[in-house]
Design a protein around this motif. Sequence first.
Motif, PDB file in Angstrom:
ATOM      1  N   ARG A 114       3.602   5.665 -13.754  1.00  0.00           N
ATOM      2  CA  ARG A 114       2.211   5.224 -13.655  1.00  0.00           C
ATOM      3  C   ARG A 114       1.944   4.646 -12.271  1.00  0.00           C
ATOM      4  N   GLU A 115       0.675   4.446 -11.983  1.00  0.00           N
ATOM      5  CA  GLU A 115       0.281   3.817 -10.727  1.00  0.00           C
ATOM      6  C   GLU A 115       0.854   2.401 -10.670  1.00  0.00           C
ATOM      7  N   ARG A 116       1.179   1.974  -9.484  1.00  0.00           N
ATOM      8  CA  ARG A 116       1.857   0.704  -9.283  1.00  0.00           C
ATOM      9  C   ARG A 116       0.997  -0.475  -9.726  1.00  0.00           C
ATOM     10  N   LYS A 175       0.817  -1.202   0.000  1.00  0.00           N
ATOM     11  CA  LYS A 175       0.000   0.000   0.000  1.00  0.00           C
ATOM     12  C   LYS A 175       0.858   1.262   0.000  1.00  0.00           C
ATOM     13  N   GLU A 176       2.059   1.194   0.583  1.00  0.00           N
ATOM     14  CA  GLU A 176       2.889   2.376   0.702  1.00  0.00           C
ATOM     15  C   GLU A 176       3.651   2.706  -0.574  1.00  0.00           C
ATOM     16  N   LEU A 177       3.786   1.756  -1.490  1.00  0.00           N
ATOM     17  CA  LEU A 177       4.485   2.017  -2.740  1.00  0.00           C
ATOM     18  C   LEU A 177       3.452   2.284  -3.822  1.00  0.00           C
ATOM     19  N   ARG A 221      -1.255  -7.248 -12.500  1.00  0.00           N
ATOM     20  CA  ARG A 221      -2.243  -6.604 -13.370  1.00  0.00           C
ATOM     21  C   ARG A 221      -2.171  -5.085 -13.219  1.00  0.00           C
ATOM     22  N   ARG A 222      -2.679  -4.396 -14.217  1.00  0.00           N
ATOM     23  CA  ARG A 222      -2.757  -2.954 -14.160  1.00  0.00           C
ATOM     24  C   ARG A 222      -3.999  -2.527 -13.385  1.00  0.00           C
ATOM     25  N   PRO A 223      -3.898  -1.455 -12.580  1.00  0.00           N
ATOM     26  CA  PRO A 223      -5.064  -0.971 -11.834  1.00  0.00           C
ATOM     27  C   PRO A 223      -6.202  -0.604 -12.772  1.00  0.00           C
ATOM     28  N   ALA A 264      12.619  -1.698 -18.206  1.00  0.00           N
ATOM     29  CA  ALA A 264      11.935  -2.383 -17.108  1.00  0.00           C
ATOM     30  C   ALA A 264      11.304  -1.354 -16.172  1.00  0.00           C
ATOM     31  N   TRP A 265      10.283  -1.811 -15.430  1.00  0.00           N
ATOM     32  CA  TRP A 265       9.593  -0.957 -14.477  1.00  0.00           C
ATOM     33  C   TRP A 265      10.096  -1.249 -13.074  1.00  0.00           C
ATOM     34  N   TYR A 266      10.337  -0.167 -12.315  1.00  0.00           N
ATOM     35  CA  TYR A 266      10.820  -0.278 -10.941  1.00  0.00           C
ATOM     36  C   TYR A 266       9.935   0.560 -10.020  1.00  0.00           C
ATOM     37  N   ASP A 267       9.788   0.096  -8.784  1.00  0.00           N
ATOM     38  CA  ASP A 267       9.054   0.893  -7.807  1.00  0.00           C
ATOM     39  C   ASP A 267       9.780   2.210  -7.551  1.00  0.00           C
TER      40      ASP A 267
END
Length: 246
Positions: free
Chosen positions: A168-170, A113-115, A242-244, A126-129
């Motif tokens: 983008r949103e996580r 929830k925090e990320l 999955r994507r939000p 690549a996607w990273y937090d």
Amino acid sequence: MEDNDSWDSLSEFTLAEVLEMENSYKAKGDETLNEEFCKKLATNFSSSSNRLGKSTVTWQQVQHFFQEKQMEKQTEQDPSAMALDLFVDLSDANSSKPLEIMHRRKGTAEDLKELSFEARSSKDYAWYDVETFLNYRVLYNGELEVRVRFSGFAKAEDEWVNVENAVRERSIPLEPSECDLVKIGDLVLCYLDREQFQLYCDAHVVDIQRQSHDAKSCTCVFVVCYDHDYSEENVTLERLCRRPIT
């Protein structure tokens, strides 16, 4: 992922400093270019507790910031008010708590929830937090970029990324009972596990082999096609996020 962008040779302001300079420019306009004003502001920044462990700010760096604002205004390409609002929204919604990169999506519900955001590196696609948003800039074409620190990486790996295309949103990890949420044609974030590297990359689901299973373990097989090289692979649900739904 090193970034030798020339911006760093000019300044590396904190968010609080950017906000103060933005407000000063809105209130005083071209008066902010005055040397004495810039010296006073630079002294205040350098003596602030927020600057502990950071390099001092010079008045030339402050003046350069205001010169950039003036140029944006003169070219009538100054969406900075909108850009700042968006940047602050991103920063406020983001957490500074780092997690282990490659297995970050296996954490607790509180960890996840925090990320809130993820960003795509231009180095490996690549996607990273995102651990935190450090700064922002408006390009001359009006596009907004933010400088991000990726979760689990050091300062040397900070990177400028395009807000529209690379922030983008996580993505959300899937539970075994949620496999029916994945459909053919869906964009997913897939854990790409290779001998040389392990990355989270965008992929599209091209086929699904559904299997009967309980809510604790999914045995379905998902065929994905990676967006960056169009290669296909059979993967399990635990490798997908999955994507939000927006």
